[in-house]
Design an enzyme around this catalytic site. Structure first.
Site, PDB file in Angstrom:
ATOM      1  N   GLU A  92      43.554  47.835  44.795  1.00 50.06           N
ATOM      2  CA  GLU A  92      44.918  47.357  44.697  1.00 50.06           C
ATOM      3  C   GLU A  92      45.155  46.616  43.395  1.00 50.06           C
ATOM      4  O   GLU A  92      44.249  45.991  42.840  1.00 50.06           O
ATOM      5  CB  GLU A  92      45.226  46.451  45.889  1.00 50.06           C
ATOM      6  CG  GLU A  92      45.127  47.247  47.171  1.00 50.06           C
ATOM      7  CD  GLU A  92      45.515  46.452  48.390  1.00 50.06           C
ATOM      8  OE1 GLU A  92      45.178  46.902  49.487  1.00 50.06           O
ATOM      9  OE2 GLU A  92      46.124  45.399  48.249  1.00 50.06           O
ATOM     10  N   CYS A 105      47.689  41.822  37.964  1.00 47.36           N
ATOM     11  CA  CYS A 105      46.405  41.426  38.550  1.00 47.36           C
ATOM     12  C   CYS A 105      45.641  42.706  38.916  1.00 47.36           C
ATOM     13  O   CYS A 105      46.171  43.540  39.662  1.00 47.36           O
ATOM     14  CB  CYS A 105      46.669  40.569  39.788  1.00 47.36           C
ATOM     15  SG  CYS A 105      45.176  40.097  40.669  1.00 47.36           S
ATOM     16  N   CYS A 112      34.057  43.799  47.931  1.00 54.46           N
ATOM     17  CA  CYS A 112      33.364  42.752  47.182  1.00 54.46           C
ATOM     18  C   CYS A 112      32.131  42.313  47.973  1.00 54.46           C
ATOM     19  O   CYS A 112      32.201  42.135  49.191  1.00 54.46           O
ATOM     20  CB  CYS A 112      34.290  41.556  46.974  1.00 54.46           C
ATOM     21  SG  CYS A 112      33.503  40.236  46.025  1.00 54.46           S
ATOM     22  N   CYS A 116      33.405  35.694  50.454  1.00 57.41           N
ATOM     23  CA  CYS A 116      34.024  34.361  50.577  1.00 57.41           C
ATOM     24  C   CYS A 116      34.771  34.311  51.908  1.00 57.41           C
ATOM     25  O   CYS A 116      35.472  35.253  52.268  1.00 57.41           O
ATOM     26  CB  CYS A 116      34.966  34.104  49.410  1.00 57.41           C
ATOM     27  SG  CYS A 116      34.111  34.147  47.817  1.00 57.41           S
ATOM     28  N   CYS A 119      38.613  35.068  52.278  1.00 57.48           N
ATOM     29  CA  CYS A 119      39.131  36.189  51.500  1.00 57.48           C
ATOM     30  C   CYS A 119      39.060  37.489  52.287  1.00 57.48           C
ATOM     31  O   CYS A 119      38.014  37.849  52.819  1.00 57.48           O
ATOM     32  CB  CYS A 119      38.315  36.317  50.219  1.00 57.48           C
ATOM     33  SG  CYS A 119      38.687  37.813  49.291  1.00 57.48           S
ATOM     34  N   CYS A 335      45.994  37.118  45.085  1.00 59.90           N
ATOM     35  CA  CYS A 335      44.743  37.673  44.592  1.00 59.90           C
ATOM     36  C   CYS A 335      43.616  37.321  45.548  1.00 59.90           C
ATOM     37  O   CYS A 335      43.533  36.216  46.053  1.00 59.90           O
ATOM     38  CB  CYS A 335      44.450  37.138  43.207  1.00 59.90           C
ATOM     39  SG  CYS A 335      45.677  37.659  42.018  1.00 59.90           S
TER      40      CYS A 335
END
Ligand code: SF4
Length: 363
Positions: A92, A105, A112, A116, A119, A335
């Site tokens: 995205e 962005c 990922c 985290c 997130c 983000c």
């Protein structure tokens, strides 16, 4: 074997490839100007190249890495696109129009690995790194969505993924973004965000005087270990010491710190005081962003009066702080929260090619 993607080649590599075929290396810059500056992706349209070279390039390379698969537009003008890769993955990118600038962005990984806890991308796990061509193609696809008269002014590497875990491709993409014959962006218009991959910070900043943003989110190891598990590998003291020792930084080149404010987690006066102490002496600019809640994350933004008290304490400590309004809250466009929205149904599926008029005027 799949046909190589032209945009995966650095300008040096393209020059070498041309030289190898007996073609003058200066043609590489002509090709870059067509592809990146003008957005032309049809070799036949590159009229200052010899016909034979155009044919040869068309035979050897493919041009497009990504296609716009779906769009979501926020009430505040933020436009999020889901982009499909050639192998069926999605990433995205988000366009954030403001009065005097338009920021894009972009993502660097599919998913990922850093997980985290606040997130949505982290919750997806890691699929793979994006190539250089897939990173710069986000810029090309999103630039095509801009209305007449508006141009892209800033690029931030804050989308899906940890950029410093994909450093070679990120570096080559930055080289293309700042090359005068390619995207010609000033380095100060580019910001790379990291969760703190300590050994990769100095090599990144060696490339060009770009901006560094650090996803901090906590001022103690106990809290940061939970929010940003990478902290267990590179704890705060090591991260901050590395930042203090960066040779290229000075008061004229601030380090941006991102601090997502979460109710009852990192929003106390004690947290604010620790933050002031931690960042003292660094050219720090702190962006405080109230948590943009999303399904699956056990965190909420604090009440406004708690956020105000937190900010007042930072101001009292002399920390340069900005309270950022989360952009695209209604489309989960903040983000690091991009992927969560991918399954939220807020995208509008599109079969449109981005060049079609129908997607213009959405900003
Ligand atoms: S916040 Fe950034 S580094 Fe952490 S899991 Fe999300 S995308 Fe990865």
């Amino acid at each position: 074997m799949t046909t190589p993607l032209l945009k995966d080649l650095s300008l040096d590599a393209l020059r070498d490839a041309l030289r190898h075929e007996g073609v003058a290396p200066y043609r590489a810059e002509q090709i870059a100007a067509w592809v990146y500056a003008r957005g032309v992706e049809d070799f036949d349209a590159m009229t200052d190249l010899p016909a034979e070279l155009r044919r040869d390039l068309g035979d050897r390379f493919r041009m497009r890495a990504l296609e716009v698969d779906a769009l979501a537009q926020s009430e505040d003008g933020t436009l999020k696109a889901r982009l499909a890769t050639g192998d069926g993955e999605v990433v995205e990118a988000v366009l954030i129009p403001e009065e005097r600038r338009t920021t894009l962005c972009i993502s660097t990984q599919v998913g990922c690995p850093l997980a985290c806890s606040f997130c949505a991308t982290g919750a997806l796990g890691f699929r793979r790194n994006l190539s250089t061509g897939e990173i710069v193609d986000q810029v090309l696809r999103m630039r095509e969505l801009l209305p007449e008269g508006r141009s892209l002014t800033n690029v931030v590497y804050m989308g899906m993924g940890e950029p410093l875990l994909n450093l070679p491709s990120v570096i080559e993409s930055i080289r293309l973004l700042i090359h005068p014959k390619a995207f010609a962006l000033a380095p100060r218009r580019i910001t790379v965000s990291t969760s703190g991959v300590v050994p990769k910070i100095a090599p990144l900043l060696d490339v060009a005087p770009i901006n560094l943003a650090v996803s901090l989110h906590a001022a103690s190891d106990a809290v940061r270990d939970v929010l940003v598990p990478l902290n267990r590998r590179y704890p705060l003291a090591e991260l901050i010491r590395t930042l203090r020792e960066l040779p290229a930084l000075g008061p004229r080149r601030p380090i941006f710190f991102e601090y997502t404010l979460m109710d009852g987690v990192n929003d106390s006066l004690e947290d604010a005081r620790r933050l002031v102490k931690l960042l003292r002496g660094l050219p720090a600019k702190l962006n405080v962003i109230p948590m943009n809640p999303h399904p699956g994350a056990p965190y909420r933004p604090p009440p406004p009066e708690v956020a105000e008290r937190f900010l007042a304490e930072l101001a009292r400590g002399g920390l340069r702080t900005t309270l950022r309004r989360p952009r695209g809250r209604d489309i989960d466009a903040a983000c690091g929260q991009l992927a969560g929205a991918a399954s939220s149904g807020r995208f509008v599926k599109t079969s449109l090619r981005p060049s079609e008029e129908a997607v213009r005027g959405v900003l």
